[in-house]
Write a protein that holds these residues in place. Structure first.
Motif, PDB file in Angstrom:
ATOM      1  N   ALA A  64       3.327   5.901  -2.695  1.00 33.81           N
ATOM      2  CA  ALA A  64       4.090   6.852  -3.856  1.00 33.81           C
ATOM      3  C   ALA A  64       4.261   6.661  -4.474  1.00 33.81           C
ATOM      4  N   LYS A  65       4.060   6.031  -5.645  1.00 36.40           N
ATOM      5  CA  LYS A  65       3.835   5.826  -6.970  1.00 36.40           C
ATOM      6  C   LYS A  65       2.959   6.326  -7.622  1.00 36.40           C
ATOM      7  N   GLU A  66       1.724   6.792  -7.207  1.00 31.26           N
ATOM      8  CA  GLU A  66       1.023   8.227  -7.287  1.00 31.26           C
ATOM      9  C   GLU A  66       1.083   9.749  -7.066  1.00 31.26           C
ATOM     10  N   LYS A  67       1.692   9.652  -5.734  1.00 36.18           N
ATOM     11  CA  LYS A  67       2.279  10.680  -5.519  1.00 36.18           C
ATOM     12  C   LYS A  67       3.509  11.416  -6.246  1.00 36.18           C
ATOM     13  N   SER A  68       4.209  10.158  -6.899  1.00 33.13           N
ATOM     14  CA  SER A  68       5.033  10.469  -7.980  1.00 33.13           C
ATOM     15  C   SER A  68       4.521  10.843  -8.883  1.00 33.13           C
ATOM     16  N   VAL A  69       3.831  10.178  -9.690  1.00 32.79           N
ATOM     17  CA  VAL A  69       2.649  10.283 -11.446  1.00 32.79           C
ATOM     18  C   VAL A  69       2.350  11.316 -11.201  1.00 32.79           C
ATOM     19  N   ALA A  70       1.527  11.771  -9.667  1.00 30.13           N
ATOM     20  CA  ALA A  70       0.939  13.006  -9.650  1.00 30.13           C
ATOM     21  C   ALA A  70       1.606  14.587  -9.807  1.00 30.13           C
ATOM     22  N   GLY A  71       2.815  14.048  -9.227  1.00 31.48           N
ATOM     23  CA  GLY A  71       4.002  15.630  -9.257  1.00 31.48           C
ATOM     24  C   GLY A  71       4.631  15.446 -10.641  1.00 31.48           C
ATOM     25  N   GLU A  72       4.415  14.389 -11.393  1.00 29.09           N
ATOM     26  CA  GLU A  72       4.601  14.418 -13.101  1.00 29.09           C
ATOM     27  C   GLU A  72       3.108  14.983 -13.800  1.00 29.09           C
ATOM     28  N   ALA A  73       2.205  14.996 -13.622  1.00 30.38           N
ATOM     29  CA  ALA A  73       0.910  15.750 -13.810  1.00 30.38           C
ATOM     30  C   ALA A  73       1.101  16.747 -13.717  1.00 30.38           C
ATOM     31  N   HIS A  74       1.490  17.272 -12.216  1.00 27.28           N
ATOM     32  CA  HIS A  74       2.283  18.423 -12.336  1.00 27.28           C
ATOM     33  C   HIS A  74       3.017  19.494 -13.022  1.00 27.28           C
ATOM     34  N   LEU A  75       4.137  18.822 -13.755  1.00 27.11           N
ATOM     35  CA  LEU A  75       5.005  19.006 -14.165  1.00 27.11           C
ATOM     36  C   LEU A  75       4.479  19.568 -15.806  1.00 27.11           C
ATOM     37  N   VAL A  76       3.035  18.055 -16.499  1.00 22.80           N
ATOM     38  CA  VAL A  76       2.904  18.266 -17.523  1.00 22.80           C
ATOM     39  C   VAL A  76       1.975  19.878 -17.510  1.00 22.80           C
TER      40      VAL A  76
ATOM     41  N   GLY B 251       0.916  -1.228  -0.072  1.00 23.51           N
ATOM     42  CA  GLY B 251      -0.203  -0.259  -0.116  1.00 23.51           C
ATOM     43  C   GLY B 251       0.524   1.151   0.433  1.00 23.51           C
ATOM     44  N   TRP B 252       1.784   0.891   1.098  1.00 26.62           N
ATOM     45  CA  TRP B 252       3.156   2.504   0.662  1.00 26.62           C
ATOM     46  C   TRP B 252       3.440   2.204  -0.379  1.00 26.62           C
ATOM     47  N   ILE B 253       3.639   1.572  -0.834  1.00 24.24           N
ATOM     48  CA  ILE B 253       4.326   1.546  -2.738  1.00 24.24           C
ATOM     49  C   ILE B 253       2.964   2.332  -3.766  1.00 24.24           C
ATOM     50  N   ASP B 254       2.484   1.983  -3.294  1.00 24.58           N
ATOM     51  CA  ASP B 254       1.376   2.424  -4.213  1.00 24.58           C
ATOM     52  C   ASP B 254       1.346   3.838  -4.162  1.00 24.58           C
TER      53      ASP B 254
ATOM     54  N   PHE C 258      -6.608  18.145  -9.730  1.00 24.08           N
ATOM     55  CA  PHE C 258      -6.122  17.074  -9.998  1.00 24.08           C
ATOM     56  C   PHE C 258      -6.923  15.281  -9.321  1.00 24.08           C
ATOM     57  N   THR C 259      -7.561  14.593 -10.153  1.00 21.58           N
ATOM     58  CA  THR C 259      -8.565  13.295 -10.476  1.00 21.58           C
ATOM     59  C   THR C 259      -7.111  12.310 -10.091  1.00 21.58           C
ATOM     60  N   THR C 260      -6.827  11.474  -9.153  1.00 20.94           N
ATOM     61  CA  THR C 260      -5.712   9.919  -9.290  1.00 20.94           C
ATOM     62  C   THR C 260      -6.040   8.320  -9.624  1.00 20.94           C
ATOM     63  N   SER C 261      -6.418   7.683 -10.227  1.00 22.53           N
ATOM     64  CA  SER C 261      -6.430   6.465  -9.836  1.00 22.53           C
ATOM     65  C   SER C 261      -5.858   5.279 -10.943  1.00 22.53           C
ATOM     66  N   HIS C 262      -5.441   3.987 -10.123  1.00 19.13           N
ATOM     67  CA  HIS C 262      -4.873   3.240 -10.027  1.00 19.13           C
ATOM     68  C   HIS C 262      -5.150   1.919 -10.360  1.00 19.13           C
ATOM     69  N   ALA C 263      -4.929   1.654 -11.431  1.00 18.64           N
ATOM     70  CA  ALA C 263      -5.333   0.247 -12.203  1.00 18.64           C
ATOM     71  C   ALA C 263      -4.953  -0.683 -11.747  1.00 18.64           C
ATOM     72  N   LYS C 264      -5.750  -2.088 -11.378  1.00 21.15           N
ATOM     73  CA  LYS C 264      -4.834  -2.946 -10.522  1.00 21.15           C
ATOM     74  C   LYS C 264      -4.514  -3.669 -11.676  1.00 21.15           C
TER      75      LYS C 264
ATOM     76  N   THR D  91      -0.742   9.337 -17.630  1.00 18.61           N
ATOM     77  CA  THR D  91      -1.002   7.867 -17.294  1.00 18.61           C
ATOM     78  C   THR D  91       0.606   7.555 -17.127  1.00 18.61           C
ATOM     79  N   LYS D  92       1.105   7.441 -16.288  1.00 18.33           N
ATOM     80  CA  LYS D  92       2.522   5.897 -16.303  1.00 18.33           C
ATOM     81  C   LYS D  92       2.311   4.948 -15.225  1.00 18.33           C
ATOM     82  N   ASP D  93       2.770   3.610 -15.581  1.00 22.83           N
ATOM     83  CA  ASP D  93       3.126   2.818 -14.679  1.00 22.83           C
ATOM     84  C   ASP D  93       1.196   2.408 -13.761  1.00 22.83           C
ATOM     85  N   LYS D  94       0.614   3.025 -14.720  1.00 24.94           N
ATOM     86  CA  LYS D  94      -0.815   2.197 -14.273  1.00 24.94           C
ATOM     87  C   LYS D  94      -1.783   3.059 -13.483  1.00 24.94           C
ATOM     88  N   VAL D  95      -1.097   4.512 -13.419  1.00 25.00           N
ATOM     89  CA  VAL D  95      -1.389   5.589 -12.317  1.00 25.00           C
ATOM     90  C   VAL D  95      -2.360   6.418 -13.776  1.00 25.00           C
TER      91      VAL D  95
END
Length: 107
Positions: free
Chosen positions: A22-34, A17-20, A101-107, A88-92
Motif C-alpha cells: 500500500a505504501k509503494e502504491k501511494s508513493v507511486a501515485g505521488e510520483a505520477h503527480l510529480v 507485506g500488505w502495508i508495504d 515507472f519502477t519502484t524500490s523499497h529500502a528495508k 523518494t518518500k518513506d524509504k520508497v
C-alpha cells in the motif's frame, strides 16, 4: 491461546507485506503527480523559449498539490518532455525513465 499464536504467526508477515504494498502504491501515485507537475514546468519553459535540461523540487513545487511531500531527485528534460526523475518518500523510491515507472523499497 495456541490457536491465536498460530494465527498471529501466519498473519503478521502477511499484514506487513500488505502495508508495504500500500505504501509503494501511494508513493507511486505521488510520483505520477510529480510527473504531471514536471511536465507542466517543462512545457511552460519550452513555450517561453527557455532551454531547461534539468529540474528539481524548487522548479516544480508551484505546480504540485500538497500530496507529494517526498524528495524529488534531479530530473531531466529534453525539449518539452520530461525524460527522467526520482521521487523518494518513506524509504520508497520511484524512478521514471521517460516512459516507465519502477519502484524500490529500502528495508
Amino acid at each position: 491461546l495456541v490457536i491465536l499464536a498460530i494465527l498471529a504467526a501466519l498473519l503478521v508477515p502477511k499484514l506487513t507485506g500488505w502495508i508495504d504494498q500500500a505504501k509503494e502504491k501511494s508513493v507511486a501515485g505521488e510520483a505520477h503527480l510529480v510527473l504531471s507537475a514536471a511536465q507542466a514546468y517543462a512545457s511552460e519553459q519550452y513555450a517561453s523559449g527557455k532551454t531547461e535540461t534539468t529540474f528539481g523540487k524548487t522548479q516544480v513545487e508551484n505546480y504540485l498539490t500538497g500530496d507529494a511531500t517526498g524528495d524529488i531527485g534531479s530530473g531531466t528534460i529534453e525539449g518539452s518532455k520530461v525524460t527522467g526523475f526520482t521521487y523518494t518518500k518513506d524509504k520508497v523510491t520511484v524512478t521514471y525513465d521517460g516512459s516507465n515507472f519502477t519502484t524500490s523499497h529500502a528495508k
